[in-house]
Design a protein around this motif. Structure first.
Motif, PDB file in Angstrom:
ATOM      1  N   ILE A  66       0.834  -1.211   0.000  1.00  0.00           N
ATOM      2  CA  ILE A  66       0.000   0.000   0.000  1.00  0.00           C
ATOM      3  C   ILE A  66       0.865   1.255   0.000  1.00  0.00           C
ATOM      4  O   ILE A  66       0.511   2.268  -0.613  1.00  0.00           O
ATOM      5  CB  ILE A  66      -0.992  -0.025   1.180  1.00  0.00           C
ATOM      6  CG1 ILE A  66      -2.080  -1.070   0.888  1.00  0.00           C
ATOM      7  CG2 ILE A  66      -1.623   1.350   1.398  1.00  0.00           C
ATOM      8  CD1 ILE A  66      -3.093  -1.245   1.986  1.00  0.00           C
TER       9      ILE A  66
ATOM     10  N   ILE B 173      -7.353   2.051 -10.129  1.00  0.00           N
ATOM     11  CA  ILE B 173      -6.876   0.789  -9.547  1.00  0.00           C
ATOM     12  C   ILE B 173      -8.038   0.082  -8.855  1.00  0.00           C
ATOM     13  O   ILE B 173      -8.691   0.658  -7.990  1.00  0.00           O
ATOM     14  CB  ILE B 173      -5.770   1.068  -8.502  1.00  0.00           C
ATOM     15  CG1 ILE B 173      -4.595   1.818  -9.134  1.00  0.00           C
ATOM     16  CG2 ILE B 173      -5.324  -0.236  -7.839  1.00  0.00           C
ATOM     17  CD1 ILE B 173      -3.898   1.067 -10.232  1.00  0.00           C
ATOM     18  N   HIS B 174      -8.309  -1.160  -9.248  1.00  0.00           N
ATOM     19  CA  HIS B 174      -9.400  -1.903  -8.634  1.00  0.00           C
ATOM     20  C   HIS B 174      -8.932  -3.127  -7.891  1.00  0.00           C
ATOM     21  O   HIS B 174      -9.660  -3.703  -7.112  1.00  0.00           O
ATOM     22  CB  HIS B 174     -10.411  -2.337  -9.698  1.00  0.00           C
ATOM     23  CG  HIS B 174     -10.967  -1.196 -10.446  1.00  0.00           C
ATOM     24  ND1 HIS B 174     -11.904  -0.358  -9.913  1.00  0.00           N
ATOM     25  CD2 HIS B 174     -10.688  -0.709 -11.673  1.00  0.00           C
ATOM     26  CE1 HIS B 174     -12.204   0.577 -10.787  1.00  0.00           C
ATOM     27  NE2 HIS B 174     -11.476   0.403 -11.861  1.00  0.00           N
TER      28      HIS B 174
ATOM     29  N   LEU C 184      -9.606  -4.522  -4.306  1.00  0.00           N
ATOM     30  CA  LEU C 184      -9.379  -3.571  -3.206  1.00  0.00           C
ATOM     31  C   LEU C 184     -10.463  -3.703  -2.151  1.00  0.00           C
ATOM     32  O   LEU C 184     -10.220  -3.499  -0.966  1.00  0.00           O
ATOM     33  CB  LEU C 184      -9.339  -2.133  -3.736  1.00  0.00           C
ATOM     34  CG  LEU C 184      -8.146  -1.744  -4.609  1.00  0.00           C
ATOM     35  CD1 LEU C 184      -8.121  -0.240  -4.803  1.00  0.00           C
ATOM     36  CD2 LEU C 184      -6.832  -2.227  -4.026  1.00  0.00           C
ATOM     37  N   GLU C 185     -11.702  -4.042  -2.579  1.00  0.00           N
ATOM     38  CA  GLU C 185     -12.783  -4.179  -1.608  1.00  0.00           C
ATOM     39  C   GLU C 185     -12.534  -5.343  -0.638  1.00  0.00           C
ATOM     40  O   GLU C 185     -13.063  -5.356   0.466  1.00  0.00           O
ATOM     41  CB  GLU C 185     -14.137  -4.346  -2.315  1.00  0.00           C
ATOM     42  CG  GLU C 185     -14.252  -5.601  -3.132  1.00  0.00           C
ATOM     43  CD  GLU C 185     -15.577  -5.702  -3.896  1.00  0.00           C
ATOM     44  OE1 GLU C 185     -15.610  -5.232  -5.039  1.00  0.00           O
ATOM     45  OE2 GLU C 185     -16.540  -6.252  -3.357  1.00  0.00           O
ATOM     46  N   ASP C 186     -11.720  -6.322  -1.089  1.00  0.00           N
ATOM     47  CA  ASP C 186     -11.308  -7.378  -0.162  1.00  0.00           C
ATOM     48  C   ASP C 186     -10.101  -6.919   0.647  1.00  0.00           C
ATOM     49  O   ASP C 186     -10.048  -7.068   1.866  1.00  0.00           O
ATOM     50  CB  ASP C 186     -10.938  -8.651  -0.936  1.00  0.00           C
ATOM     51  CG  ASP C 186     -12.158  -9.334  -1.510  1.00  0.00           C
ATOM     52  OD1 ASP C 186     -13.174  -9.402  -0.790  1.00  0.00           O
ATOM     53  OD2 ASP C 186     -12.108  -9.788  -2.664  1.00  0.00           O
ATOM     54  N   LEU C 187      -9.152  -6.370  -0.067  1.00  0.00           N
ATOM     55  CA  LEU C 187      -7.885  -5.973   0.551  1.00  0.00           C
ATOM     56  C   LEU C 187      -8.101  -5.054   1.743  1.00  0.00           C
ATOM     57  O   LEU C 187      -7.469  -5.197   2.793  1.00  0.00           O
ATOM     58  CB  LEU C 187      -7.036  -5.249  -0.510  1.00  0.00           C
ATOM     59  CG  LEU C 187      -5.563  -5.068  -0.193  1.00  0.00           C
ATOM     60  CD1 LEU C 187      -4.887  -6.419  -0.043  1.00  0.00           C
ATOM     61  CD2 LEU C 187      -4.872  -4.256  -1.284  1.00  0.00           C
ATOM     62  N   ILE C 188      -9.033  -4.134   1.597  1.00  0.00           N
ATOM     63  CA  ILE C 188      -9.210  -3.092   2.609  1.00  0.00           C
ATOM     64  C   ILE C 188      -9.710  -3.666   3.937  1.00  0.00           C
ATOM     65  O   ILE C 188      -9.547  -3.043   4.983  1.00  0.00           O
ATOM     66  CB  ILE C 188     -10.166  -1.987   2.069  1.00  0.00           C
ATOM     67  CG1 ILE C 188      -9.936  -0.664   2.790  1.00  0.00           C
ATOM     68  CG2 ILE C 188     -11.617  -2.416   2.136  1.00  0.00           C
ATOM     69  CD1 ILE C 188     -10.631   0.514   2.128  1.00  0.00           C
ATOM     70  N   ILE C 189     -10.292  -4.870   3.895  1.00  0.00           N
ATOM     71  CA  ILE C 189     -10.768  -5.421   5.166  1.00  0.00           C
ATOM     72  C   ILE C 189      -9.807  -6.461   5.753  1.00  0.00           C
ATOM     73  O   ILE C 189     -10.042  -6.988   6.827  1.00  0.00           O
ATOM     74  CB  ILE C 189     -12.198  -6.022   5.033  1.00  0.00           C
ATOM     75  CG1 ILE C 189     -12.246  -7.113   3.969  1.00  0.00           C
ATOM     76  CG2 ILE C 189     -13.209  -4.937   4.709  1.00  0.00           C
ATOM     77  CD1 ILE C 189     -13.649  -7.685   3.769  1.00  0.00           C
TER      78      ILE C 189
ATOM     79  N   PHE D 121      -3.499  -5.627   7.491  1.00  0.00           N
ATOM     80  CA  PHE D 121      -2.437  -5.080   6.640  1.00  0.00           C
ATOM     81  C   PHE D 121      -1.044  -5.608   6.995  1.00  0.00           C
ATOM     82  O   PHE D 121      -0.108  -5.443   6.223  1.00  0.00           O
ATOM     83  CB  PHE D 121      -2.414  -3.540   6.713  1.00  0.00           C
ATOM     84  CG  PHE D 121      -3.536  -2.891   5.948  1.00  0.00           C
ATOM     85  CD1 PHE D 121      -4.600  -3.631   5.451  1.00  0.00           C
ATOM     86  CD2 PHE D 121      -3.513  -1.513   5.708  1.00  0.00           C
ATOM     87  CE1 PHE D 121      -5.631  -3.021   4.743  1.00  0.00           C
ATOM     88  CE2 PHE D 121      -4.536  -0.898   5.003  1.00  0.00           C
ATOM     89  CZ  PHE D 121      -5.602  -1.652   4.526  1.00  0.00           C
TER      90      PHE D 121
ATOM     91  N   ASN E  87      -9.892 -21.277  -5.064  1.00  0.00           N
ATOM     92  CA  ASN E  87     -10.165 -20.463  -6.252  1.00  0.00           C
ATOM     93  C   ASN E  87     -10.546 -19.022  -5.930  1.00  0.00           C
ATOM     94  O   ASN E  87     -10.889 -18.253  -6.818  1.00  0.00           O
ATOM     95  CB  ASN E  87     -11.285 -21.097  -7.076  1.00  0.00           C
ATOM     96  CG  ASN E  87     -10.787 -22.304  -7.840  1.00  0.00           C
ATOM     97  OD1 ASN E  87      -9.630 -22.335  -8.270  1.00  0.00           O
ATOM     98  ND2 ASN E  87     -11.638 -23.299  -7.981  1.00  0.00           N
TER      99      ASN E  87
END
Lengths: 450, 450
Positions: B150, B165-166, B183-188, B191, B205
């Motif tokens: 990040i 960036i998605h 990103l919607e997964d990454l953000i939760i 880190f 998968n």
């Protein structure tokens, strides 16, 4: 990606559901249905609810209707429950068309919140942005901290309610949309800050959302998405209240459908009736267009009939006259296709319509002269009559001029009258090129040859 | 969104640059150029580098060429430098077409890294996925922690290198793409974890990326994006190495262009030559098609010529014969448009091609019978000859049958032969409907009437 290989064995398909995309499952189901309706029903019964909804959406219309007939209401409610609000509404409306009673039962089987949303989305006309939007989105109050909102995002994602999230929409206490922050920005901010702090720290227009209104025409929305290269667009209603969002995959479908519609309209086909189970309905709709064309053709015949004595005296005229009409029709079709398409893409507007007409007339006329010479020489030697060559050459120039002029003007005039320029323009054009073609050729023949 | 209101005052436009989208600026510039070339040049000079590149991309072809001619090489280098690699490559290639020497200078003015990327992207053929991809993307090594990656995202965004960036693309040490995390997964996620930990914690998968290959045909990529509702698609090269990504706005353009191309091809227009400054070039390309059509028309005339004695004896035949040909042409065009479009959309394939032909023959034939009765009665009373009504009725049925059969078969056969079914199918079809129309009508007349 072996997406083109259908799995025709129902057991194999069911085993591999998890590795397949809904549209691949739908593709296989289509092939299975062709071979055995029993197998089709067997697979339908066995596919889990959370997958079946997405699969139904990818099936062709006639198979969708089969699904609505085959599955019991309770099962359909379970399937609809798993879908996003826009898709759920579409399916309920489709079931209504097949069986109103069943649609009611399916609807009653849903949770209160879903019922409320579907009732609300159903009020939109099918051309309105509202009917393409989904109400599921990630929003946050301006006074909330980023980390609190992310907790909600996490819950929404775990319950499968939220997906395809690219930004957080910031609303005030009245639910009015005031900012849109991309996740790619959000992820690098300090999560302990409130959205208000974040917004105040940046320049004024940094998070200004691009919005559309729920009553906007979906074609306008598609144009904006294309023009501004958007992925998702938030939809606001009365007083700027955030009500939903439209994703780019829906816009892609709109653009593809509009292109199909335009192509069909130019050819005299009504897209809405091309997927009927009863082919006589399709035939009937196409007959309407052919009927108009029959009128045009009879009109052209009346023109020819005015010159029956001329033709009797000189049968070569009958032999050659289709050439002039056909060349005019083709040159006109070229002009028409270009004008209709460039109007749709915004490359031609009323500001530059005169330039567009001039351009098309120039092109047609240039070709008119070339083909006048070619066909003039051919006709001269074929029938050993120089004057016949002159007659057909002159009428070729006249008809290609009118093809260019009317091919460009007809769609522009239709557009000015707020009529879709693709509808009816072909039949108007061929009326002109047929009549001008036959009349100019036979009239010149009468004057020059006899 | 008053996107349709151009700002025609150059000073006002320059003042409001920050609130406008590049495509709105381009729209205004187009209007300014129409009124004054000096004002156009003045605005070009004053627009900042980081905006001008995006604006150039939205200008029509002829104005882009003007920009390349008007601006000095050094300025063009500065502008190109600000663009994403795919757009930078496009512009360098466009400058090459206008002035090769200048393109070299512009290229030499870039940084080494950009030169390297452009040289590499230029190797792709214009139909290959590689030529549509941008090399700027957010990737991370599998052993990296989320927070480290990040930090890189933050730097990339601050230097304007990364946008839109998605997801983060996870690669192994050999740069092979192994996962794609939204990103919607990454953000939760936590880190502090490495990507390897995250991937191992989830089912197999879960993060499997949908990929395309750099050598894939862009039309295939577009089909996949549409089918699977994707926003962005990663592109891999040799041995699965991640080389770039294609965004949905580029795909949207591809879909729109393909639709235009198809519509134009059906009308005998070559899209590539419709935006020429020299209209004679456009006219020349359209003439090619008209030339083919002339050949068809002459063929039809030869058929008519075989029956000159019959026509001399009965001039009503000359009056009525265009009706049969015209109805056949129109019914055939309907069938052709539907078949070509449904082939392109994947609704018809070789598996169900027989069904498609049967369907079209049924529809045409149904209309053939209806219009046979209508025109039969009209011809009977018009010329007071019942047998003439019979002749035109029979030939209407024959010609509408062949319109349906050939309208559906011609594109299918072309496709089977790996020829684009939109190209040339119209001229083949009208050859058939003209010849069958004239021949059946005149032959039946000769047999029945004389």
């Amino acid at each position: 990606m072996s997406s083109e290989n259908a799995i025709k064995n129902p057991h194999e398909l069911l085993e591999r559901l998890n590795e397949l995309h809904p549209s691949d499952i739908a593709y296989s189901l289509k092939k299975i249905e062709k071979e055995s309706e029993d197998d089709f029903y067997y697979v339908l019964k066995e596919i889990p609810d959370e997958i079946l909804g997405e699969v139904i959406l990818e099936l062709p219309d006639n198979l969708r209707e089969d699904v609505y007939t085959l599955l019991p209401s309770q099962r359909l409610s379970d399937v609809v429950y798993e879908l996003d609000s826009d898709d759920a509404t579409d399916i309920i409306q489709e079931i209504e068309e097949v069986d109103e009673e069943k649609a009611k039962e399916v609807f009653e089987g849903l949770e209160e919140e879903d019922k409320h949303e579907i009732n609300w989305l159903k009020r939109y006309h099918e051309d309105e942005a509202g009917s393409y939007m989904q109400t599921e989105l990630f929003s946050a109050n301006i006074n909330e901290t980023i980390s609190d909102s992310i907790k909600r995002l996490k819950e929404g994602k775990e319950s499968d309610e939220l997906e395809n999230i690219h930004q957080v929409y910031i609303v005030n206490n009245e639910k009015k949309l005031i900012a849109s922050i991309l996740l790619e920005d959000l992820i690098i901010f300090d999560f302990e800050k409130t959205y208000e702090q974040i917004i105040n720290e940046h320049e004024e227009n940094r998070f200004k959302p691009f919005v559309v209104h729920d009553k906007d025409h979906i074609d306008e929305v598609a144009k904006q998405v294309e023009k501004y290269d958007l992925n998702v667009v938030p939809v606001v209603g009365y007083q700027g209240i955030l009500v939903g969002r439209i994703t780019s995959d829906d816009i892609l479908d709109v653009i593809e459908e509009n292109a199909t519609e335009q192509m069909y309209q130019l050819a005299g086909v009504n897209d809405d009736f091309e997927h009927e189970d009863n082919l006589l309905n399709t035939a009937k709709k196409r007959a309407l267009w052919l009927f108009l064309n029959l009128g045009t053709a009879i009109l052209a015949s009346l023109v020819i009939g005015m010159f029956d004595k001329t033709i009797e005296a000189f049968v070569a005229l009958a032999i050659l006259m289709p050439i002039v009409a056909s060349m005019g029709g083709n040159a006109g079709t070229q002009t028409l296709a270009v004008t209709v398409r460039q109007l749709a893409l915004g490359e031609i507007d009323f500001d530059n319509s005169k330039d567009a007409i001039k351009k098309e007339v120039f092109i047609s006329l240039a070709n008119g002269f070339i083909f006048a010479i070619i066909i003039g020489i051919i006709a001269w030697f074929w029938f050993n009559t120089a004057l016949l060559g002159l007659v057909i050459a002159l009428s070729m120039i006249i008809n290609l001029f009118s093809a260019g002029f009317f091919g460009a003007s007809i769609p522009l005039v239709l557009k000015k009258m707020d009529i879709d320029p693709a509808i009816g323009s072909t039949v108007l054009l061929t009326t002109v090129t047929d009549i001008v073609g036959f009349f100019s050729f036979l009239m010149l023949a009468k004057l020059i040859l006899l």
